[in-house]
Design an enzyme around this catalytic site. Structure first.
Site, PDB file in Angstrom:
ATOM      1  N   HIS A   6       0.825  -1.203   0.000  1.00 39.93           N
ATOM      2  CA  HIS A   6       0.000   0.000   0.000  1.00 39.93           C
ATOM      3  C   HIS A   6       0.863   1.259   0.000  1.00 39.93           C
ATOM      4  O   HIS A   6       1.619   1.485   0.943  1.00 39.93           O
ATOM      5  CB  HIS A   6      -0.890  -0.039   1.255  1.00 39.93           C
ATOM      6  CG  HIS A   6      -1.870   1.071   1.330  1.00 39.93           C
ATOM      7  ND1 HIS A   6      -1.954   1.901   2.424  1.00 39.93           N
ATOM      8  CD2 HIS A   6      -2.818   1.498   0.455  1.00 39.93           C
ATOM      9  CE1 HIS A   6      -2.924   2.777   2.219  1.00 39.93           C
ATOM     10  NE2 HIS A   6      -3.465   2.555   1.040  1.00 39.93           N
ATOM     11  N   GLU A  33       0.527  -0.768  -4.918  1.00 44.09           N
ATOM     12  CA  GLU A  33      -0.472   0.286  -5.115  1.00 44.09           C
ATOM     13  C   GLU A  33       0.176   1.648  -4.899  1.00 44.09           C
ATOM     14  O   GLU A  33       0.983   1.819  -3.978  1.00 44.09           O
ATOM     15  CB  GLU A  33      -1.625   0.110  -4.106  1.00 44.09           C
ATOM     16  CG  GLU A  33      -2.772   1.075  -4.316  1.00 44.09           C
ATOM     17  CD  GLU A  33      -2.864   2.236  -3.329  1.00 44.09           C
ATOM     18  OE1 GLU A  33      -3.856   2.967  -3.380  1.00 44.09           O
ATOM     19  OE2 GLU A  33      -1.916   2.428  -2.528  1.00 44.09           O
ATOM     20  N   ASP A  35      -0.726   6.162  -5.434  1.00 48.29           N
ATOM     21  CA  ASP A  35      -1.754   7.182  -5.640  1.00 48.29           C
ATOM     22  C   ASP A  35      -1.249   8.236  -6.615  1.00 48.29           C
ATOM     23  O   ASP A  35      -0.096   8.665  -6.506  1.00 48.29           O
ATOM     24  CB  ASP A  35      -2.082   7.861  -4.304  1.00 48.29           C
ATOM     25  CG  ASP A  35      -2.492   6.851  -3.253  1.00 48.29           C
ATOM     26  OD1 ASP A  35      -3.536   6.219  -3.428  1.00 48.29           O
ATOM     27  OD2 ASP A  35      -1.729   6.684  -2.261  1.00 48.29           O
ATOM     28  N   HIS A  47      -0.341  11.075  -2.271  1.00 43.84           N
ATOM     29  CA  HIS A  47      -1.698  10.739  -1.835  1.00 43.84           C
ATOM     30  C   HIS A  47      -2.643  11.927  -1.803  1.00 43.84           C
ATOM     31  O   HIS A  47      -3.790  11.846  -2.242  1.00 43.84           O
ATOM     32  CB  HIS A  47      -1.657  10.089  -0.446  1.00 43.84           C
ATOM     33  CG  HIS A  47      -2.982   9.589   0.019  1.00 43.84           C
ATOM     34  ND1 HIS A  47      -3.874  10.379   0.714  1.00 43.84           N
ATOM     35  CD2 HIS A  47      -3.586   8.390  -0.133  1.00 43.84           C
ATOM     36  CE1 HIS A  47      -4.968   9.675   0.975  1.00 43.84           C
ATOM     37  NE2 HIS A  47      -4.821   8.472   0.470  1.00 43.84           N
ATOM     38  N   GLU A  99      -3.953   4.190  -8.438  1.00 46.65           N
ATOM     39  CA  GLU A  99      -5.188   4.790  -7.922  1.00 46.65           C
ATOM     40  C   GLU A  99      -5.259   6.253  -8.351  1.00 46.65           C
ATOM     41  O   GLU A  99      -4.421   7.059  -7.951  1.00 46.65           O
ATOM     42  CB  GLU A  99      -5.268   4.670  -6.392  1.00 46.65           C
ATOM     43  CG  GLU A  99      -6.613   5.194  -5.914  1.00 46.65           C
ATOM     44  CD  GLU A  99      -6.741   5.340  -4.405  1.00 46.65           C
ATOM     45  OE1 GLU A  99      -6.004   4.687  -3.637  1.00 46.65           O
ATOM     46  OE2 GLU A  99      -7.599   6.141  -4.005  1.00 46.65           O
TER      47      GLU A  99
HETATM   48  O1  G3P Z   1      -6.404   1.748  -3.014  1.00 46.53           O
HETATM   49  C1  G3P Z   1      -6.632   1.366  -1.694  1.00 46.53           C
HETATM   50  C2  G3P Z   1      -6.438   2.509  -0.749  1.00 46.53           C
HETATM   51  O2  G3P Z   1      -5.216   3.115  -1.032  1.00 46.53           O
HETATM   52  C3  G3P Z   1      -7.540   3.531  -0.855  1.00 46.53           C
HETATM   53  O3  G3P Z   1      -7.463   4.527   0.091  1.00 46.53           O
HETATM   54  O4  G3P Z   1      -6.853   6.741   0.938  1.00 46.53           O
HETATM   55  O5  G3P Z   1      -5.235   4.882   1.159  1.00 46.53           O
HETATM   56  O6  G3P Z   1      -5.698   5.907  -1.065  1.00 46.53           O
HETATM   57  P1  G3P Z   1      -6.260   5.555   0.278  1.00 46.53           P
HETATM   58 MG    MG Z   2      -4.507   4.607  -2.355  1.00 45.59          MG
END
Ligand code: G3P
Ligand code: MG
Length: 242
Positions: A6, A33, A35, A47, A99
């Site tokens: 993450h 993953e 952002d 993020h 994302e």
């Molecule tokens: O993609 C899963 C997760 O990352 C979604 O929430 O706020 O951590 O980007 P966030």
């Molecule tokens: Mg995310």
């Protein structure tokens, strides 16, 4: 149950930086993953829309030039990376979940995916584009139906995973706080995978395993991989008598 790093291995290195990506690759994660925002004509990996949370700067991305963003320290002297730099570093070694955090990211992201397939040893199956903004996912699918999309939700909707099926999503990504068996079963019946964020706690990992989810987003991927390996090798509990 797959383990997705993450924001990179963000429990170990500053989130969404090249260091966190390198760490995740070392950990042999199932996927990474990150952002993505659109700032001053560039896709950048961060993020928040405000740089104050993860860098030594402050203010909205929309008020900063790319050069100003690049001067910021995102932790341990790391720069805010571009999506191109991240994909070049991963170089097809594992799948990537991009994302989308902002408008205007769709067209440049699809173009960069094509570049990564050509130059960085990726193929379509190694990309999963997700967003809480389902309009962006609709745009992705309209422009290129071959791209897998993951529909994010921070709720358990009345009609469960129907919203994701409408988008022809590959997967639905749900907050650990709102998942339940009915949601998992519904998504599976509709032919979609279920990924859950953010799952680091041992009790949560055990619960996700029993719910039969397909993957978890973890800040500490090695710990999660070890825990899952233990769970799947442990002998099954004896069946109840009745
Ligand atoms: O993609 C899963 C997760 O990352 C979604 O929430 O706020 O951590 O980007 P966030
Ligand atoms: Mg995310």
């Amino acid at each position: 149950m797959l383990v997705v790093a993450h924001r990179g291995a963000s429990g170990h290195e500053p989130e969404n930086t090249l260091l966190a990506i390198e760490k995740a690759l070392e950990m042999n994660v199932d996927a990474i993953e990150i952002d993505v925002h659109w700032a001053d004509g560039e896709l950048i990996v961060i993020h928040d829309r405000n740089v104050g949370k993860t860098t030594n700067g402050q203010g909205l991305l929309s008020k900063l030039t790319f050069a100003e963003i690049r001067q910021l320290d995102a932790g341990k002297g790391q720069r805010v990376p571009t999506l191109d730099e991240v994909l070049q570093l991963i170089n097809g070694q594992c799948p990537v979940n991009i994302e989308l955090k902002a408008d205007k990211t769709v067209v440049p992201t699809l173009a960069l995916i094509e570049k990564a397939i050509k130059d960085y040893h990726f193929d379509y199956n190694k990309f999963l584009v997700s967003s809480f903004n389902h309009h962006l996912l609709f745009q992705v699918k309209t422009l290129n139906p071959a791209i897998h999309v993951g529909a994010l939700t921070a709720s358990c909707p009345l009609d469960y995973a129907a919203f994701a099926e409408k988008l022809s999503a590959y997967s639905v990504h749900i907050d650990v706080d709102f998942i339940n068996k009915a949601f998992v079963d519904d998504a599976h019946q509709r032919g979609m995978k279920v990924f859950v964020y953010t799952v680091d706690d041992e009790d949560d990992i055990i619960e996700m395993h029993h719910l039969g989810v397909d993957g978890i987003f973890s800040n500490y991927p090695t710990q999660s991989l070890l825990k899952i390996a233990h769970l799947t090798s442990a002998p099954k509990p004896e069946a109840p008598l009745r």
